[in-house]
Design a protein around this motif. Structure first.
Motif, PDB file in Angstrom:
ATOM      1  N   SER A  54      -0.445  10.406   1.559  1.00  0.00           N
ATOM      2  CA  SER A  54      -1.729  10.753   2.186  1.00  0.00           C
ATOM      3  C   SER A  54      -2.485  11.791   1.367  1.00  0.00           C
ATOM      4  O   SER A  54      -3.716  11.708   1.229  1.00  0.00           O
ATOM      5  CB  SER A  54      -1.536  11.221   3.624  1.00  0.00           C
ATOM      6  N   ASP A  55      -1.781  12.773   0.783  1.00  0.00           N
ATOM      7  CA  ASP A  55      -2.455  13.747  -0.076  1.00  0.00           C
ATOM      8  C   ASP A  55      -2.988  13.086  -1.345  1.00  0.00           C
ATOM      9  O   ASP A  55      -4.082  13.421  -1.814  1.00  0.00           O
ATOM     10  CB  ASP A  55      -1.520  14.898  -0.437  1.00  0.00           C
ATOM     11  N   ALA A  56      -2.226  12.156  -1.894  1.00  0.00           N
ATOM     12  CA  ALA A  56      -2.692  11.430  -3.080  1.00  0.00           C
ATOM     13  C   ALA A  56      -3.942  10.625  -2.740  1.00  0.00           C
ATOM     14  O   ALA A  56      -4.895  10.576  -3.528  1.00  0.00           O
ATOM     15  CB  ALA A  56      -1.584  10.525  -3.615  1.00  0.00           C
ATOM     16  N   ALA A  57      -3.946  10.012  -1.569  1.00  0.00           N
ATOM     17  CA  ALA A  57      -5.110   9.229  -1.147  1.00  0.00           C
ATOM     18  C   ALA A  57      -6.346  10.116  -1.040  1.00  0.00           C
ATOM     19  O   ALA A  57      -7.429   9.745  -1.512  1.00  0.00           O
ATOM     20  CB  ALA A  57      -4.823   8.538   0.183  1.00  0.00           C
ATOM     21  N   LYS A  58      -6.185  11.281  -0.453  1.00  0.00           N
ATOM     22  CA  LYS A  58      -7.315  12.214  -0.339  1.00  0.00           C
ATOM     23  C   LYS A  58      -7.804  12.641  -1.717  1.00  0.00           C
ATOM     24  O   LYS A  58      -9.009  12.694  -1.970  1.00  0.00           O
ATOM     25  CB  LYS A  58      -6.908  13.445   0.475  1.00  0.00           C
ATOM     26  N   GLU A  59      -6.877  12.965  -2.588  1.00  0.00           N
ATOM     27  CA  GLU A  59      -7.229  13.434  -3.932  1.00  0.00           C
ATOM     28  C   GLU A  59      -7.959  12.363  -4.740  1.00  0.00           C
ATOM     29  O   GLU A  59      -8.867  12.656  -5.511  1.00  0.00           O
ATOM     30  CB  GLU A  59      -5.951  13.866  -4.669  1.00  0.00           C
ATOM     31  N   LEU A  60      -7.542  11.109  -4.551  1.00  0.00           N
ATOM     32  CA  LEU A  60      -8.134   9.992  -5.309  1.00  0.00           C
ATOM     33  C   LEU A  60      -9.297   9.327  -4.567  1.00  0.00           C
ATOM     34  O   LEU A  60      -9.886   8.378  -5.077  1.00  0.00           O
ATOM     35  CB  LEU A  60      -7.060   8.951  -5.627  1.00  0.00           C
ATOM     36  N   PHE A  61      -9.586   9.802  -3.350  1.00  0.00           N
ATOM     37  CA  PHE A  61     -10.648   9.224  -2.522  1.00  0.00           C
ATOM     38  C   PHE A  61     -10.403   7.734  -2.265  1.00  0.00           C
ATOM     39  O   PHE A  61     -11.293   6.907  -2.392  1.00  0.00           O
ATOM     40  CB  PHE A  61     -12.027   9.474  -3.140  1.00  0.00           C
ATOM     41  N   LEU A  62      -9.155   7.433  -1.900  1.00  0.00           N
ATOM     42  CA  LEU A  62      -8.758   6.069  -1.568  1.00  0.00           C
ATOM     43  C   LEU A  62      -8.132   6.068  -0.177  1.00  0.00           C
ATOM     44  O   LEU A  62      -7.699   7.110   0.319  1.00  0.00           O
ATOM     45  CB  LEU A  62      -7.718   5.546  -2.578  1.00  0.00           C
ATOM     46  N   ALA A  63      -8.059   4.902   0.420  1.00  0.00           N
ATOM     47  CA  ALA A  63      -7.379   4.754   1.706  1.00  0.00           C
ATOM     48  C   ALA A  63      -5.870   4.878   1.490  1.00  0.00           C
ATOM     49  O   ALA A  63      -5.349   4.474   0.449  1.00  0.00           O
ATOM     50  CB  ALA A  63      -7.717   3.407   2.334  1.00  0.00           C
ATOM     51  N   SER A  64      -5.182   5.435   2.477  1.00  0.00           N
ATOM     52  CA  SER A  64      -3.725   5.601   2.367  1.00  0.00           C
ATOM     53  C   SER A  64      -3.013   4.282   2.122  1.00  0.00           C
ATOM     54  O   SER A  64      -2.065   4.224   1.341  1.00  0.00           O
ATOM     55  CB  SER A  64      -3.160   6.261   3.626  1.00  0.00           C
ATOM     56  N   ASN A  65      -3.484   3.211   2.781  1.00  0.00           N
ATOM     57  CA  ASN A  65      -2.818   1.916   2.574  1.00  0.00           C
ATOM     58  C   ASN A  65      -3.032   1.404   1.147  1.00  0.00           C
ATOM     59  O   ASN A  65      -2.172   0.728   0.593  1.00  0.00           O
ATOM     60  CB  ASN A  65      -3.232   0.884   3.624  1.00  0.00           C
ATOM     61  N   SER A  66      -4.157   1.751   0.524  1.00  0.00           N
ATOM     62  CA  SER A  66      -4.390   1.363  -0.872  1.00  0.00           C
ATOM     63  C   SER A  66      -3.430   2.103  -1.795  1.00  0.00           C
ATOM     64  O   SER A  66      -2.859   1.512  -2.721  1.00  0.00           O
ATOM     65  CB  SER A  66      -5.833   1.671  -1.298  1.00  0.00           C
ATOM     66  N   VAL A  67      -3.240   3.400  -1.547  1.00  0.00           N
ATOM     67  CA  VAL A  67      -2.300   4.174  -2.363  1.00  0.00           C
ATOM     68  C   VAL A  67      -0.881   3.673  -2.128  1.00  0.00           C
ATOM     69  O   VAL A  67      -0.095   3.551  -3.073  1.00  0.00           O
ATOM     70  CB  VAL A  67      -2.427   5.682  -2.068  1.00  0.00           C
ATOM     71  N   SER A  68      -0.559   3.348  -0.896  1.00  0.00           N
ATOM     72  CA  SER A  68       0.775   2.819  -0.591  1.00  0.00           C
ATOM     73  C   SER A  68       1.033   1.526  -1.365  1.00  0.00           C
ATOM     74  O   SER A  68       2.118   1.317  -1.919  1.00  0.00           O
ATOM     75  CB  SER A  68       0.904   2.590   0.905  1.00  0.00           C
ATOM     76  N   THR A  69       0.019   0.668  -1.456  1.00  0.00           N
ATOM     77  CA  THR A  69       0.144  -0.579  -2.226  1.00  0.00           C
ATOM     78  C   THR A  69       0.354  -0.264  -3.705  1.00  0.00           C
ATOM     79  O   THR A  69       1.206  -0.879  -4.374  1.00  0.00           O
ATOM     80  CB  THR A  69      -1.109  -1.459  -2.037  1.00  0.00           C
ATOM     81  N   LEU A  70      -0.413   0.696  -4.232  1.00  0.00           N
ATOM     82  CA  LEU A  70      -0.246   1.098  -5.632  1.00  0.00           C
ATOM     83  C   LEU A  70       1.156   1.645  -5.878  1.00  0.00           C
ATOM     84  O   LEU A  70       1.793   1.319  -6.886  1.00  0.00           O
ATOM     85  CB  LEU A  70      -1.284   2.157  -6.015  1.00  0.00           C
ATOM     86  N   VAL A  71       1.638   2.468  -4.946  1.00  0.00           N
ATOM     87  CA  VAL A  71       2.980   3.035  -5.082  1.00  0.00           C
ATOM     88  C   VAL A  71       4.013   1.917  -5.119  1.00  0.00           C
ATOM     89  O   VAL A  71       4.921   1.913  -5.967  1.00  0.00           O
ATOM     90  CB  VAL A  71       3.283   4.033  -3.937  1.00  0.00           C
ATOM     91  N   GLN A  73       3.686  -1.131  -6.120  1.00  0.00           N
ATOM     92  CA  GLN A  73       3.607  -1.814  -7.410  1.00  0.00           C
ATOM     93  C   GLN A  73       4.241  -0.980  -8.515  1.00  0.00           C
ATOM     94  O   GLN A  73       4.993  -1.490  -9.356  1.00  0.00           O
ATOM     95  CB  GLN A  73       2.148  -2.115  -7.769  1.00  0.00           C
ATOM     96  N   LEU A  74       3.933   0.322  -8.517  1.00  0.00           N
ATOM     97  CA  LEU A  74       4.462   1.196  -9.565  1.00  0.00           C
ATOM     98  C   LEU A  74       5.968   1.394  -9.430  1.00  0.00           C
ATOM     99  O   LEU A  74       6.676   1.505 -10.433  1.00  0.00           O
ATOM    100  CB  LEU A  74       3.715   2.534  -9.552  1.00  0.00           C
ATOM    101  N   VAL A  75       6.473   1.429  -8.203  1.00  0.00           N
ATOM    102  CA  VAL A  75       7.925   1.499  -7.986  1.00  0.00           C
ATOM    103  C   VAL A  75       8.566   0.209  -8.502  1.00  0.00           C
ATOM    104  O   VAL A  75       9.554   0.244  -9.241  1.00  0.00           O
ATOM    105  CB  VAL A  75       8.257   1.742  -6.497  1.00  0.00           C
ATOM    106  N   ARG A  76       7.991  -0.937  -8.124  1.00  0.00           N
ATOM    107  CA  ARG A  76       8.516  -2.233  -8.553  1.00  0.00           C
ATOM    108  C   ARG A  76       8.544  -2.348 -10.082  1.00  0.00           C
ATOM    109  O   ARG A  76       9.480  -2.889 -10.660  1.00  0.00           O
ATOM    110  CB  ARG A  76       7.674  -3.360  -7.961  1.00  0.00           C
TER     111      ARG A  76
END
Length: 151
Positions: A54-71, A73-76
């Motif tokens: 959620s802090d990353a989402a705020k910092e990047l001005f993205l929705a939390s679910n968008s950051v979760s999707t990115l995470v 992908q990056l974990v995978r």
């Protein structure tokens, strides 16, 4: 009339420089390319290891679910580690893998070399003008960031 064009000319110049740096760096890459948002998230976690989604989402001005999707992908893809926050088992803390650290370090070095080479081609007056403009450009970024955070 000229001062009315300045903001647009400045924005165009900044975007143009950033785009050309990105293109040059991408053209030299031998590994699969990461999307812009993925790189932004990796760079954020690089400077703020352990940041939550959620802090990353705020910092990047993205929705939390968008950051979760990115995470996810990056974990995978082996670039990020999602650890459970010991203080809140529902929350995750993000860390970079050694692969990501190496890739970002390589990117930083290649970007610095590219920009250094281009700055070295400028005459001294232009190099001095760019150096003198850095504080104002940093403040412009702070202002844009602060304004984006306002409700």
């Amino acid at each position: 009339m000229e001062t009315e064009k300045f903001p647009e000319e400045l924005a165009d110049a900044l975007v143009g420089v950033q785009r050309l740096i990105r293109r040059r760096l991408r053209s030299e890459m031998t590994m699969p390319r990461l999307r812009g948002a993925e790189v932004e998230l990796l760079r954020l976690v690089e400077v703020r290891p352990g940041i939550g989604i959620s802090d990353a989402a705020k910092e990047l001005f993205l929705a939390s679910n968008s950051v979760s999707t990115l995470v996810n992908q990056l974990v995978r893809d082996g670039f990020m580690i999602r650890e459970t926050d010991p203080a809140d088992r529902r929350a995750a803390r993000l860390q970079l893998t050694e692969t990501a650290k190496t890739r970002l370090s390589d990117w930083h070095a290649r970007r610095a070399a590219l920009v250094r080479g281009q700055v070295d081609r400028l005459d001294q007056a232009d190099r001095d003008a760019l150096r003198a403009a850095l504080p104002a450009l940093r403040q412009l970024a702070v202002n844009l960031h602060e304004e984006a955070e306002e409700p």
